[in-house]
Design a protein around this motif. Structure first.
Motif, PDB file in Angstrom:
ATOM      1  N   GLY A 286     -62.020 -18.275  54.668  1.00  0.00           N
ATOM      2  CA  GLY A 286     -61.823 -16.916  54.189  1.00  0.00           C
ATOM      3  C   GLY A 286     -61.348 -15.975  55.284  1.00  0.00           C
ATOM      4  N   ALA A 287     -61.926 -16.131  56.485  1.00  0.00           N
ATOM      5  CA  ALA A 287     -61.528 -15.260  57.584  1.00  0.00           C
ATOM      6  C   ALA A 287     -60.083 -15.516  57.999  1.00  0.00           C
ATOM      7  CB  ALA A 287     -62.461 -15.476  58.771  1.00  0.00           C
ATOM      8  N   SER A 288     -59.664 -16.781  57.953  1.00  0.00           N
ATOM      9  CA  SER A 288     -58.301 -17.105  58.365  1.00  0.00           C
ATOM     10  C   SER A 288     -57.268 -16.611  57.357  1.00  0.00           C
ATOM     11  CB  SER A 288     -58.160 -18.618  58.564  1.00  0.00           C
ATOM     12  OG  SER A 288     -58.366 -19.306  57.341  1.00  0.00           O
ATOM     13  N   TRP A 289     -57.622 -16.513  56.075  1.00  0.00           N
ATOM     14  CA  TRP A 289     -56.669 -16.090  55.042  1.00  0.00           C
ATOM     15  C   TRP A 289     -56.853 -14.633  54.622  1.00  0.00           C
ATOM     16  CZ3 TRP A 289     -52.519 -18.669  53.174  1.00  0.00           C
ATOM     17  CH2 TRP A 289     -52.422 -20.036  53.475  1.00  0.00           C
ATOM     18  N   SER A 290     -57.815 -13.947  55.207  1.00  0.00           N
ATOM     19  CA  SER A 290     -58.105 -12.585  54.754  1.00  0.00           C
ATOM     20  C   SER A 290     -56.959 -11.621  55.054  1.00  0.00           C
ATOM     21  CB  SER A 290     -59.391 -12.088  55.418  1.00  0.00           C
ATOM     22  OG  SER A 290     -59.253 -12.088  56.834  1.00  0.00           O
ATOM     23  N   ALA A 291     -56.187 -11.911  56.081  1.00  0.00           N
ATOM     24  CA  ALA A 291     -55.099 -11.002  56.450  1.00  0.00           C
ATOM     25  C   ALA A 291     -53.815 -11.286  55.674  1.00  0.00           C
ATOM     26  CB  ALA A 291     -54.826 -11.100  57.951  1.00  0.00           C
ATOM     27  N   SER A 293     -51.346 -11.995  52.187  1.00  0.00           N
ATOM     28  CA  SER A 293     -51.143 -11.246  50.946  1.00  0.00           C
ATOM     29  C   SER A 293     -52.054 -11.787  49.844  1.00  0.00           C
ATOM     30  CB  SER A 293     -49.685 -11.348  50.503  1.00  0.00           C
ATOM     31  OG  SER A 293     -49.349 -12.692  50.164  1.00  0.00           O
ATOM     32  N   LEU A 294     -52.201 -10.981  48.796  1.00  0.00           N
ATOM     33  CA  LEU A 294     -53.069 -11.393  47.694  1.00  0.00           C
ATOM     34  C   LEU A 294     -52.547 -12.667  47.034  1.00  0.00           C
ATOM     35  CD1 LEU A 294     -55.452 -10.902  45.811  1.00  0.00           C
ATOM     36  CD2 LEU A 294     -54.000  -9.370  44.467  1.00  0.00           C
ATOM     37  N   LYS A 295     -51.247 -12.771  46.875  1.00  0.00           N
ATOM     38  CA  LYS A 295     -50.668 -13.963  46.250  1.00  0.00           C
ATOM     39  C   LYS A 295     -50.964 -15.201  47.071  1.00  0.00           C
ATOM     40  CE  LYS A 295     -46.248 -15.855  44.644  1.00  0.00           C
ATOM     41  NZ  LYS A 295     -44.807 -15.564  44.430  1.00  0.00           N
ATOM     42  N   GLU A 296     -50.785 -15.120  48.391  1.00  0.00           N
ATOM     43  CA  GLU A 296     -51.058 -16.267  49.256  1.00  0.00           C
ATOM     44  C   GLU A 296     -52.539 -16.607  49.268  1.00  0.00           C
ATOM     45  OE1 GLU A 296     -49.492 -14.866  52.904  1.00  0.00           O
ATOM     46  OE2 GLU A 296     -47.428 -15.493  52.479  1.00  0.00           O
ATOM     47  N   TYR A 297     -53.390 -15.582  49.267  1.00  0.00           N
ATOM     48  CA  TYR A 297     -54.832 -15.845  49.277  1.00  0.00           C
ATOM     49  C   TYR A 297     -55.269 -16.529  47.982  1.00  0.00           C
ATOM     50  CZ  TYR A 297     -59.827 -15.009  49.845  1.00  0.00           C
ATOM     51  OH  TYR A 297     -61.183 -15.177  49.960  1.00  0.00           O
ATOM     52  N   ILE A 298     -54.735 -16.067  46.856  1.00  0.00           N
ATOM     53  CA  ILE A 298     -55.086 -16.693  45.570  1.00  0.00           C
ATOM     54  C   ILE A 298     -54.649 -18.149  45.563  1.00  0.00           C
ATOM     55  CG2 ILE A 298     -54.564 -16.677  43.105  1.00  0.00           C
ATOM     56  CD1 ILE A 298     -54.312 -13.628  43.311  1.00  0.00           C
ATOM     57  N   SER A 299     -53.420 -18.407  46.007  1.00  0.00           N
ATOM     58  CA  SER A 299     -52.914 -19.786  46.019  1.00  0.00           C
ATOM     59  C   SER A 299     -53.746 -20.669  46.928  1.00  0.00           C
ATOM     60  CB  SER A 299     -51.450 -19.779  46.468  1.00  0.00           C
ATOM     61  OG  SER A 299     -50.947 -21.100  46.535  1.00  0.00           O
ATOM     62  N   ALA A 300     -54.116 -20.152  48.113  1.00  0.00           N
ATOM     63  CA  ALA A 300     -54.926 -20.943  49.039  1.00  0.00           C
ATOM     64  C   ALA A 300     -56.306 -21.239  48.457  1.00  0.00           C
ATOM     65  CB  ALA A 300     -55.058 -20.193  50.364  1.00  0.00           C
ATOM     66  N   CYS A 301     -56.925 -20.246  47.824  1.00  0.00           N
ATOM     67  CA  CYS A 301     -58.253 -20.456  47.224  1.00  0.00           C
ATOM     68  C   CYS A 301     -58.177 -21.443  46.069  1.00  0.00           C
ATOM     69  CB  CYS A 301     -58.829 -19.121  46.752  1.00  0.00           C
ATOM     70  SG  CYS A 301     -59.333 -18.021  48.090  1.00  0.00           S
ATOM     71  N   GLU A 302     -57.141 -21.335  45.257  1.00  0.00           N
ATOM     72  CA  GLU A 302     -56.984 -22.288  44.156  1.00  0.00           C
ATOM     73  C   GLU A 302     -56.870 -23.715  44.684  1.00  0.00           C
ATOM     74  OE1 GLU A 302     -54.818 -20.709  40.242  1.00  0.00           O
ATOM     75  OE2 GLU A 302     -53.587 -20.512  42.018  1.00  0.00           O
ATOM     76  N   THR A 303     -56.060 -23.896  45.720  1.00  0.00           N
ATOM     77  CA  THR A 303     -55.889 -25.229  46.297  1.00  0.00           C
ATOM     78  C   THR A 303     -57.194 -25.751  46.863  1.00  0.00           C
ATOM     79  OG1 THR A 303     -53.594 -24.675  46.840  1.00  0.00           O
ATOM     80  CG2 THR A 303     -54.567 -26.566  47.969  1.00  0.00           C
ATOM     81  N   LEU A 304     -57.913 -24.890  47.594  1.00  0.00           N
ATOM     82  CA  LEU A 304     -59.178 -25.328  48.182  1.00  0.00           C
ATOM     83  C   LEU A 304     -60.189 -25.716  47.109  1.00  0.00           C
ATOM     84  CD1 LEU A 304     -61.059 -23.969  51.187  1.00  0.00           C
ATOM     85  CD2 LEU A 304     -62.261 -23.932  49.014  1.00  0.00           C
ATOM     86  N   LEU A 305     -60.365 -24.887  46.103  1.00  0.00           N
ATOM     87  CA  LEU A 305     -61.351 -25.182  45.057  1.00  0.00           C
ATOM     88  C   LEU A 305     -60.967 -26.434  44.274  1.00  0.00           C
ATOM     89  CD1 LEU A 305     -62.060 -21.589  43.716  1.00  0.00           C
ATOM     90  CD2 LEU A 305     -63.477 -22.953  45.229  1.00  0.00           C
ATOM     91  N   ARG A 306     -59.678 -26.597  44.043  1.00  0.00           N
ATOM     92  CA  ARG A 306     -59.230 -27.799  43.337  1.00  0.00           C
ATOM     93  C   ARG A 306     -59.521 -29.055  44.156  1.00  0.00           C
ATOM     94  NH1 ARG A 306     -54.776 -25.879  42.109  1.00  0.00           N
ATOM     95  NH2 ARG A 306     -53.549 -26.652  43.868  1.00  0.00           N
ATOM     96  N   ARG A 307     -59.281 -28.999  45.467  1.00  0.00           N
ATOM     97  CA  ARG A 307     -59.553 -30.160  46.312  1.00  0.00           C
ATOM     98  C   ARG A 307     -61.048 -30.419  46.447  1.00  0.00           C
ATOM     99  NH1 ARG A 307     -56.418 -29.987  51.867  1.00  0.00           N
ATOM    100  NH2 ARG A 307     -57.498 -31.998  51.955  1.00  0.00           N
ATOM    101  N   GLU A 308     -61.850 -29.362  46.523  1.00  0.00           N
ATOM    102  CA  GLU A 308     -63.300 -29.552  46.608  1.00  0.00           C
ATOM    103  C   GLU A 308     -63.830 -30.199  45.333  1.00  0.00           C
ATOM    104  OE1 GLU A 308     -65.361 -29.056  49.120  1.00  0.00           O
ATOM    105  OE2 GLU A 308     -63.737 -28.388  50.444  1.00  0.00           O
ATOM    106  N   ASP A 309     -63.326 -29.745  44.208  1.00  0.00           N
ATOM    107  CA  ASP A 309     -63.768 -30.341  42.949  1.00  0.00           C
ATOM    108  C   ASP A 309     -63.328 -31.797  42.853  1.00  0.00           C
ATOM    109  OD1 ASP A 309     -64.841 -29.929  40.129  1.00  0.00           O
ATOM    110  OD2 ASP A 309     -62.806 -30.582  39.691  1.00  0.00           O
ATOM    111  N   TYR A 310     -62.109 -32.082  43.262  1.00  0.00           N
ATOM    112  CA  TYR A 310     -61.625 -33.466  43.218  1.00  0.00           C
ATOM    113  C   TYR A 310     -62.435 -34.354  44.172  1.00  0.00           C
ATOM    114  CZ  TYR A 310     -58.655 -37.511  44.073  1.00  0.00           C
ATOM    115  OH  TYR A 310     -58.193 -38.787  44.225  1.00  0.00           O
ATOM    116  N   ARG A 311     -62.790 -33.825  45.347  1.00  0.00           N
ATOM    117  CA  ARG A 311     -63.566 -34.615  46.319  1.00  0.00           C
ATOM    118  C   ARG A 311     -64.931 -34.974  45.759  1.00  0.00           C
ATOM    119  NH1 ARG A 311     -63.327 -31.210  49.938  1.00  0.00           N
ATOM    120  NH2 ARG A 311     -61.432 -31.959  50.921  1.00  0.00           N
ATOM    121  N   CYS A 312     -65.562 -34.043  45.069  1.00  0.00           N
ATOM    122  CA  CYS A 312     -66.890 -34.336  44.488  1.00  0.00           C
ATOM    123  C   CYS A 312     -66.791 -35.458  43.457  1.00  0.00           C
ATOM    124  CB  CYS A 312     -67.458 -33.072  43.842  1.00  0.00           C
ATOM    125  SG  CYS A 312     -67.892 -31.772  45.027  1.00  0.00           S
TER     126      CYS A 312
END
Length: 842
Positions: A286-291, A293-312
């Motif tokens: 979160g700290a690395s992506w906080s600076a 844009s909103l579009k980039e932050y949303i895309s990064a969070c979506e990718t992270l959550l999708r990968r975390e769910d897939y890993r589980c």
């Protein structure tokens, strides 16, 4: 195969002898002489020497059964007990040796079936506890003295190597436990089950767990570093996967997680460490992506959550772990950064870019934390700001409704594709539209005093009904999903043009519903409808009547009374012309040169039009006078006022390259008819045409320009140019040609001037003042006595469907002289004021 205790375990043991309690000697009996045949048989050895012909009694005959038998053990008892003890001792040695061989990774020297029988014999003798103690002792000793040191030697100081060593020993131990469990199966199914002790499988797992993950309060806690390092190694593997490190080994990670499940240390040892590490990773992410844009932050969070769910799912983590992991991610990445996600400026940028994908990602992220409803505030602010900027943009006033519909279209798609048809956002959009469309501060920039959006909506609908779908920009027609939804709702033929036109009219009607100043819409719609009906410019009569039905449903029959009267006048005009033709045929000897078509309009229902004088050809003037006389004879007391500026006709023209039929306006026809008397090489000057037709100024300029400078140039202008000047001359264009026989020459439409538009709005304001006065009188007539505030509220409520009225304007209509036409009601003695209340007088 060994036998059970008590049976002949020694192969040298013989069966006991059978002895009778009486003598078995046979009594002597007399012999008989042999026959020759018997002697011969005996000589060949086929018969015994002697034959006793006396039959012996059967041992199973009644009353003559067998004698009493006694079984005696003829072996010495001392030697048997020794052999049994020796057998059990040997069996214990064989079991111990077999365990050693299994622990060493080999196969026992004794057959497994013999070992199984040995365990069964020992258990049957009553020594099951001794076997179980021996087994557990050997297992514990092997794990503590052999396996654990081997893990430490192989792992060293690397957590990952320790993990590999522990997993390898665990797999080997599972294989060994299968052999042990098979060998000691009788013990497992009898003694352990009866005494409620752990099964051999559970015992093997428990001992391995105590070896690798000892209790913290035991002395062996210092030896438990291998288990802790193994768990740390698993977390490191997950970290490698998150960061894309090449040291990641998917097979190792999956097998390791399965090992933790079986050992029963997943929840106690692995889950807390994994969740702590994940939370730290989420905070760093979160700290690395906080600076960004909103579009980039949303895309990064979506990718992270999708990968975390897939890993589980891929590595079989427990569902409770997955829930805690995702909750931690939501808390860190969404709740902690909610100000960034709900920032009005960033969200407005995504909405203006129509970035459905990012908005869907944002909505889904906020929904994961249950705070998606907080997006309603910036959603409404964006709509109000954008809509107000569209309405106040005076430079693009003509595109106002198109831009509002494009905005509405983009918002509808956003609600459908990004927000999952969330009703809260739909109602928020409608509320925001109502706010900015009726905001008096925004509409004040037009200086009209009435609703500008009402005027432009009426003009947009006029464009649709005149040009159909061709007039629409490509963004507005429904997409495949919209057409499918229309079909699902029961709209038949939703894919054809008529159905699409109907949907676009509905979209325009959505804007109309938000408008409070519906009187401005009515005035301009009435004006445009009259032009379409008179000139025949409607794209579809069905669409015209359908729109009228929609307006009646929205505003009632009072609103559409005059509009419906226009359609009735058209029907009555057809009947009137049919009656005139029948009268004309009966009273005429020959067919007239001009086929006259007249539309009689009621002055109250139709708009007023300027009276332009024109000199008509004699043939046309004669037919008009004839119809005028017929009509006045039929309808006594009625007066006809002819509006030639609305007329159009078809004339036949002969050109050197072929005859054509020209569809022109009345003014164009009058000008063209002048050239019938002009010589072949002759011309007419501008002043000559003006004098002969009676047309002047702008009307004559537009008419000549349409004939000589348009697409179909039936006249030639000298000198050439786009503008018509008083010094120009005109000739018949002999070179005119067109592939079609019937050629339509469009009249250059005069755009509505600012003065005409202002006059229309002033007339609307004047009508609104009359309606306000009438509302005041109706209310006071029924209530007789009312306070000022109560009267103002009643008047606003009664007139809001026609247009919003300011309280100050209501007070002016009551108290003081406003205009020479609309004087105050108190001055007209309708009302009388006493303190802060009014009394009805009339």
């Amino acid at each position: 195969m060994p036998s059970a205790p008590g049976e002949a375990a020694n192969p040298s043991r013989r069966r006991p002898r059978l002895s009778s309690s009486s003598s078995a000697a046979t009594s002597k009996r007399p012999k008989f002489a042999d026959t020759p045949a018997m002697a011969s048989a005996r000589a060949r050895g086929k018969l015994p020497e002697t034959i006793d012909p006396t039959p012996r009694p059967s041992a199973f005959q009644p009353y003559t059964g067998a004698k009493k038998l006694v079984i005696k053990n003829l072996r010495a008892p001392n030697s048997c007990d020794a052999q049994v003890e020796e057998y059990y001792a040997r069996t214990e040695r064989e079991l111990d040796g077999a365990l050693g061989a299994v622990f060493a990774g080999g196969r026992p020297a004794v057959p497994l079936e013999r070992l199984y029988r040995g365990v069964e014999d020992v258990c049957r003798r009553g020594n099951a506890e001794k076997v179980y103690t021996m087994l557990t002792t050997r297992v514990e000793a092997h794990l503590r003295t052999v396996v654990l040191p081997r893990i430490r030697r192989a792992g060293g100081n690397s957590n990952l190597e320790v993990l590999r060593s522990v997993l390898a020993e665990w797999k080997a131990w599972n294989s060994q436990a299968v052999t042990i469990r098979s060998t000691f199966s009788y013990l497992d199914r009898t003694y352990l089950l009866r005494e409620s002790l752990p099964s051999i499988n559970d015992m093997a797992i428990a001992h391995f767990r105590r070896m690798a993950f000892p209790q913290q309060d035991t002395a062996a806690s210092s030896e438990g570093l291998s288990g802790a390092k193994a768990v740390t190694g698993i977390c490191e593997m997950i970290e490698y996967d998150r960061r894309g490190d090449e040291r990641m080994d998917a097979g190792l990670l999956k097998d390791s997680v399965r090992m933790l499940y079986v050992l029963g240390v997943y929840v106690k040892h692995f889950e807390p460490m994994f969740l702590r590490q994940s939370e730290a990773y989420f905070k760093e992410f979160g700290a690395s992506w906080s600076a960004s844009s909103l579009k980039e932050y949303i895309s990064a969070c979506e990718t992270l959550l999708r990968r975390e769910d897939y890993r589980c799912i891929a590595y079989n983590l427990e569902s409770t772990t997955e829930k805690q992991l995702m909750d931690s991610a939501h808390a860190v990445l969404i709740d902690h950064y909610s100000d960034k996600l709900l920032n009005g400026g960033s969200l407005s940028h995504l909405l203006s870019e129509r970035d459905v994908k990012s908005m869907k990602g944002l909505y889904d992220l906020l929904r994961l934390s249950g705070i998606q409803k907080k997006m309603k505030a910036p959603w409404g602010d964006y709509i109000r700001t954008t809509g107000a900027s569209i309405i106040s943009d005076k430079d693009r006033g003509d595109d106002m409704v198109l831009r509002l519909l494009e905005l509405r279209r983009s918002l509808d798609l956003m609600i459908r594709d990004a927000f999952g048809r969330d009703e809260d956002f739909l109602w928020g959009m409608r509320e925001a539209f109502g706010n900015f469309m009726n905001d008096r501060t925004t509409s004040a920039c037009w200086d009209t005093g009435t609703s500008k959006i009402g005027e432009m909506t009426a003009k947009y609908i006029d464009m649709l009904l005149r040009g159909g779908l061709k007039a629409l920009p490509k963004e507005l027609p429904s997409d495949a999903k919209g057409r499918a939804a229309a079909e699902k709702e029961g709209h038949a033929g939703s894919a054809d043009e008529d159905a699409e036109l109907d949907r676009q009219l509905d979209q325009a009607l959505e804007l109309f519903r938000f408008i409070e100043g519906k009187d401005a819409f009515e005035a301009f719609y009435k004006k445009d409808l009259a032009r379409r009906l008179l000139v025949g410019r409607s794209a579809s009569q069905d669409a015209e009547r359908n729109m009228l039905t929609k307006l009646r449903g929205e505003c009632g029959s009072n609103f559409t009374h005059n509009l419906e009267q226009m359609f009735k006048d058209q029907e009555l005009a057809k009947d009137e012309m049919e009656a005139y033709r029948q009268w004309s045929d009966a009273n005429s000897e020959r067919k007239p040169a001009v086929d006259l078509q007249v539309m009689i309009l009621s002055a109250a229902a139709w708009p007023t039009y300027p009276d332009v004088r024109v000199n008509l050809p004699d043939e046309v003037a004669t037919q008009i006078e004839r119809f005028d006389g017929h009509y006045k004879n039929k309808h006594t007391g009625r007066i006809l006022t002819w509006r030639h500026s609305l007329a159009h006709c078809a004339i036949k023209a002969t050109f050197p390259k072929g005859a054509k039929e020209l569809l022109v306006s009345a003014f164009q026809a009058v000008v063209l008819m002048l050239f019938n008397t002009v010589p072949a090489d002759g011309f007419l000057a501008y002043e000559q045409i003006s004098t002969a037709t009676g047309l002047q100024g702008g009307e004559l300029d537009r008419t000549l320009q349409s004939l000589a400078c348009g697409k179909a140039r039936v006249l030639s202008k000298h000198p050439r140019g786009r503008d018509v000047k008083p010094t120009d001359t005109f000739t018949f264009n002999k070179a005119f040609t067109d592939p079609k026989y019937r050629v339509k020459i469009n009249q250059i439409q005069l755009k509505e001037t600012k003065e005409e538009n202002k006059a229309t709005h002033e007339r609307i304001a004047q009508d609104r003042r009359f309606e306000t006065q009438a509302a005041i009188v109706r209310i006071m007539k029924s209530r007789k006595l009312m306070g000022h505030a109560e009267l103002v509220a009643e008047v606003i409520n009664l007139t809001k469907k026609r247009g919003s009225v300011e309280p100050a304007a209501i007070k002016k209509e009551i108290e003081r002289h406003v205009t020479p036409i609309a004087s105050a009601l108190i001055e007209k003695d309708y009302l009388e004021r006493e303190d802060n209340s009014y009394t009805y007088l009339a």
